[in-house]
Design a protein around this motif. Structure first.
Motif, PDB file in Angstrom:
ATOM      1  N   ASN A  29       0.832  -1.202   0.000  1.00 49.27           N
ATOM      2  CA  ASN A  29       0.000   0.000   0.000  1.00 49.27           C
ATOM      3  C   ASN A  29       0.868   1.254   0.000  1.00 49.27           C
ATOM      4  N   VAL A  30       1.910   1.233   0.824  1.00 48.10           N
ATOM      5  CA  VAL A  30       2.826   2.377   0.883  1.00 48.10           C
ATOM      6  C   VAL A  30       3.521   2.564  -0.462  1.00 48.10           C
ATOM      7  N   TRP A  31       3.962   1.434  -1.062  1.00 49.64           N
ATOM      8  CA  TRP A  31       4.673   1.529  -2.332  1.00 49.64           C
ATOM      9  C   TRP A  31       3.787   2.127  -3.413  1.00 49.64           C
ATOM     10  N   TYR A  32       2.548   1.649  -3.510  1.00 50.13           N
ATOM     11  CA  TYR A  32       1.645   2.182  -4.530  1.00 50.13           C
ATOM     12  C   TYR A  32       1.295   3.642  -4.258  1.00 50.13           C
ATOM     13  N   THR A  33       1.245   4.017  -2.990  1.00 46.77           N
ATOM     14  CA  THR A  33       0.924   5.403  -2.644  1.00 46.77           C
ATOM     15  C   THR A  33       2.066   6.348  -2.989  1.00 46.77           C
ATOM     16  N   GLU A  34       3.297   5.881  -2.801  1.00 45.07           N
ATOM     17  CA  GLU A  34       4.453   6.758  -2.939  1.00 45.07           C
ATOM     18  C   GLU A  34       5.090   6.723  -4.326  1.00 45.07           C
ATOM     19  N   ASN A  35       4.734   5.733  -5.149  1.00 49.98           N
ATOM     20  CA  ASN A  35       5.363   5.602  -6.462  1.00 49.98           C
ATOM     21  C   ASN A  35       4.342   5.821  -7.569  1.00 49.98           C
ATOM     22  N   ASP A  36       4.533   6.874  -8.314  1.00 54.84           N
ATOM     23  CA  ASP A  36       3.659   7.177  -9.443  1.00 54.84           C
ATOM     24  C   ASP A  36       4.371   6.781 -10.724  1.00 54.84           C
ATOM     25  N   ARG A  37       4.046   5.597 -11.251  1.00 52.61           N
ATOM     26  CA  ARG A  37       4.675   5.108 -12.471  1.00 52.61           C
ATOM     27  C   ARG A  37       3.751   5.223 -13.681  1.00 52.61           C
ATOM     28  N   GLY A  38       2.623   5.893 -13.488  1.00 54.50           N
ATOM     29  CA  GLY A  38       1.679   5.992 -14.593  1.00 54.50           C
ATOM     30  C   GLY A  38       0.929   4.687 -14.780  1.00 54.50           C
ATOM     31  N   TRP A  39       0.086   4.638 -15.775  1.00 59.58           N
ATOM     32  CA  TRP A  39      -0.742   3.461 -16.027  1.00 59.58           C
ATOM     33  C   TRP A  39      -0.084   2.601 -17.098  1.00 59.58           C
ATOM     34  N   ALA A  40       0.599   1.581 -16.648  1.00 60.61           N
ATOM     35  CA  ALA A  40       1.233   0.654 -17.588  1.00 60.61           C
ATOM     36  C   ALA A  40       0.153  -0.116 -18.338  1.00 60.61           C
ATOM     37  N   PRO A  41       0.412  -0.465 -19.604  1.00 59.11           N
ATOM     38  CA  PRO A  41      -0.573  -1.254 -20.351  1.00 59.11           C
ATOM     39  C   PRO A  41      -0.635  -2.678 -19.818  1.00 59.11           C
ATOM     40  N   ALA A  42      -1.651  -3.390 -20.227  1.00 56.39           N
ATOM     41  CA  ALA A  42      -1.749  -4.802 -19.873  1.00 56.39           C
ATOM     42  C   ALA A  42      -0.504  -5.532 -20.365  1.00 56.39           C
ATOM     43  N   SER A  43      -0.133  -6.583 -19.667  1.00 58.19           N
ATOM     44  CA  SER A  43       1.032  -7.374 -20.048  1.00 58.19           C
ATOM     45  C   SER A  43       0.907  -7.833 -21.499  1.00 58.19           C
ATOM     46  N   SER A  44       1.978  -7.682 -22.255  1.00 54.93           N
ATOM     47  CA  SER A  44       1.950  -8.131 -23.650  1.00 54.93           C
ATOM     48  C   SER A  44       1.752  -9.640 -23.730  1.00 54.93           C
ATOM     49  N   SER A  45       2.239 -10.375 -22.731  1.00 52.12           N
ATOM     50  CA  SER A  45       2.038 -11.829 -22.721  1.00 52.12           C
ATOM     51  C   SER A  45       0.579 -12.176 -22.488  1.00 52.12           C
ATOM     52  N   VAL A  46      -0.076 -11.431 -21.605  1.00 53.01           N
ATOM     53  CA  VAL A  46      -1.514 -11.640 -21.373  1.00 53.01           C
ATOM     54  C   VAL A  46      -2.290 -11.340 -22.639  1.00 53.01           C
ATOM     55  N   ARG A  47      -1.969 -10.229 -23.281  1.00 52.62           N
ATOM     56  CA  ARG A  47      -2.681  -9.859 -24.501  1.00 52.62           C
ATOM     57  C   ARG A  47      -2.499 -10.912 -25.582  1.00 52.62           C
ATOM     58  N   ALA A  48      -1.279 -11.418 -25.716  1.00 50.89           N
ATOM     59  CA  ALA A  48      -1.012 -12.399 -26.768  1.00 50.89           C
ATOM     60  C   ALA A  48      -1.791 -13.686 -26.549  1.00 50.89           C
ATOM     61  N   MET A  49      -1.959 -14.084 -25.295  1.00 50.27           N
ATOM     62  CA  MET A  49      -2.609 -15.360 -24.999  1.00 50.27           C
ATOM     63  C   MET A  49      -4.133 -15.264 -25.012  1.00 50.27           C
ATOM     64  N   LEU A  50      -4.682 -14.089 -24.691  1.00 44.15           N
ATOM     65  CA  LEU A  50      -6.126 -13.982 -24.482  1.00 44.15           C
ATOM     66  C   LEU A  50      -6.852 -13.132 -25.513  1.00 44.15           C
ATOM     67  N   ASN A  51      -6.131 -12.400 -26.330  1.00 45.16           N
ATOM     68  CA  ASN A  51      -6.803 -11.537 -27.288  1.00 45.16           C
ATOM     69  C   ASN A  51      -7.651 -12.361 -28.256  1.00 45.16           C
ATOM     70  N   GLY A  52      -8.866 -11.904 -28.473  1.00 46.55           N
ATOM     71  CA  GLY A  52      -9.749 -12.559 -29.427  1.00 46.55           C
ATOM     72  C   GLY A  52     -10.660 -13.609 -28.830  1.00 46.55           C
ATOM     73  N   LEU A  53     -10.478 -13.934 -27.553  1.00 48.92           N
ATOM     74  CA  LEU A  53     -11.369 -14.912 -26.930  1.00 48.92           C
ATOM     75  C   LEU A  53     -12.746 -14.310 -26.693  1.00 48.92           C
ATOM     76  N   ALA A  54     -13.773 -15.129 -26.777  1.00 55.88           N
ATOM     77  CA  ALA A  54     -15.119 -14.669 -26.435  1.00 55.88           C
ATOM     78  C   ALA A  54     -15.154 -14.325 -24.955  1.00 55.88           C
ATOM     79  N   PRO A  55     -15.685 -13.168 -24.582  1.00 55.69           N
ATOM     80  CA  PRO A  55     -15.674 -12.768 -23.171  1.00 55.69           C
ATOM     81  C   PRO A  55     -16.609 -13.609 -22.319  1.00 55.69           C
TER      82      PRO A  55
END
Length: 232
Positions: A29-55
């Motif tokens: 909680n402290v780390w997320y509060t004190e570190n502003d790294r912006g909004w990283a995109p979804a993992s490219s590995s996650v996208r590669a494995m799940l893109n196109g699946l029926a929700p």
């Protein structure tokens, strides 16, 4: 936690063989509060494995700041995003609002190692960069696999032990890093049918060489066909 390529806090591996989980939720909680790294995109590995699946209905274990949960929701999935860091999930709520998918995500502050979803209630369980010691990881796979509907998917993606990059930027505890064969074995013991178990390279912006990910995709067996009733 779902940190992807982010540097981990100094205390993360403060005890021998440990990963800081689950007793260090407040430190995250402290780390997320004190570190502003912006909004990283979804993992490219996650996208590669799940893109196109029926929700369908998904459980994102160790969702962190919601990057993968928001990506799934943007493709129509109804997602439960679970993490023990309330501060991380608060960031996720902001991301979901900005992307217009608030109504598709349920945020759950909870310990993933005790998660036991309702049987047959899920079409996908995602564990992306959730680095737990072996016994915790095997138990988490076993419990959450029971929540998959017939044909539902379990996707595990983590830093591979063979990746030398992680000596500097990712989990350094051997207890929290596992080869695909070991993770696949846990999935099989949980009753899942393993479809993919391999090490995959992942490009890292600004890095001279790619990262190596352990990727395991498994499926809950389909329900057996029902025999037609016999005439009496």
């Amino acid at each position: 936690m779902s940190m992807g390529d982010m540097a981990l806090p100094e205390w993360k591996h403060s005890r021998p063989g440990g990963t800081g989980y689950p007793t260090d939720a407040e430190a995250w909680n402290v780390w997320y509060t004190e570190n502003d790294r912006g909004w990283a995109p979804a993992s490219s590995s996650v996208r590669a494995m799940l893109n196109g699946l029926a929700p369908g209905r998904a459980l994102d274990l160790g969702a962190g700041d919601g990057r993968n949960a928001v990506w799934l929701a943007g493709r129509g999935w109804h997602v439960t995003a679970m993490d023990f860091s309330a501060a991380a999930l608060d960031i996720g709520r902001g991301r979901a609002f900005a992307e217009g998918v608030t109504d598709l995500i349920t945020w759950s502050v909870a310990d993933v190692t005790t998660c036991a979803p309702v049987r047959g209630s899920l079409d996908l369980v995602l564990a992306a960069f959730l680095h737990l010691p072996g016994p915790d990881r095997e138990g988490t796979i076993a419990r959450t696999a029971l929540g998959l509907a017939p044909g539902g998917l379990f996707l595990y993606i983590g830093h591979d032990p063979a990746d030398p990059r992680e000596n500097a930027s990712g989990p350094r505890s051997a207890a929290a890093l596992h080869h695909s064969a070991r993770v696949a074995g846990w999935a099989r013991r949980a009753g899942l049918q393993v479809e993919t178990a391999e090490t995959r390279s992942r490009p890292v912006p600004g890095a001279r060489r790619p990262a190596l990910d352990c990727v395991v995709l498994a499926r809950s067996p389909a329900a057996p066909a029902q025999s037609p009733p016999t005439a009496s």
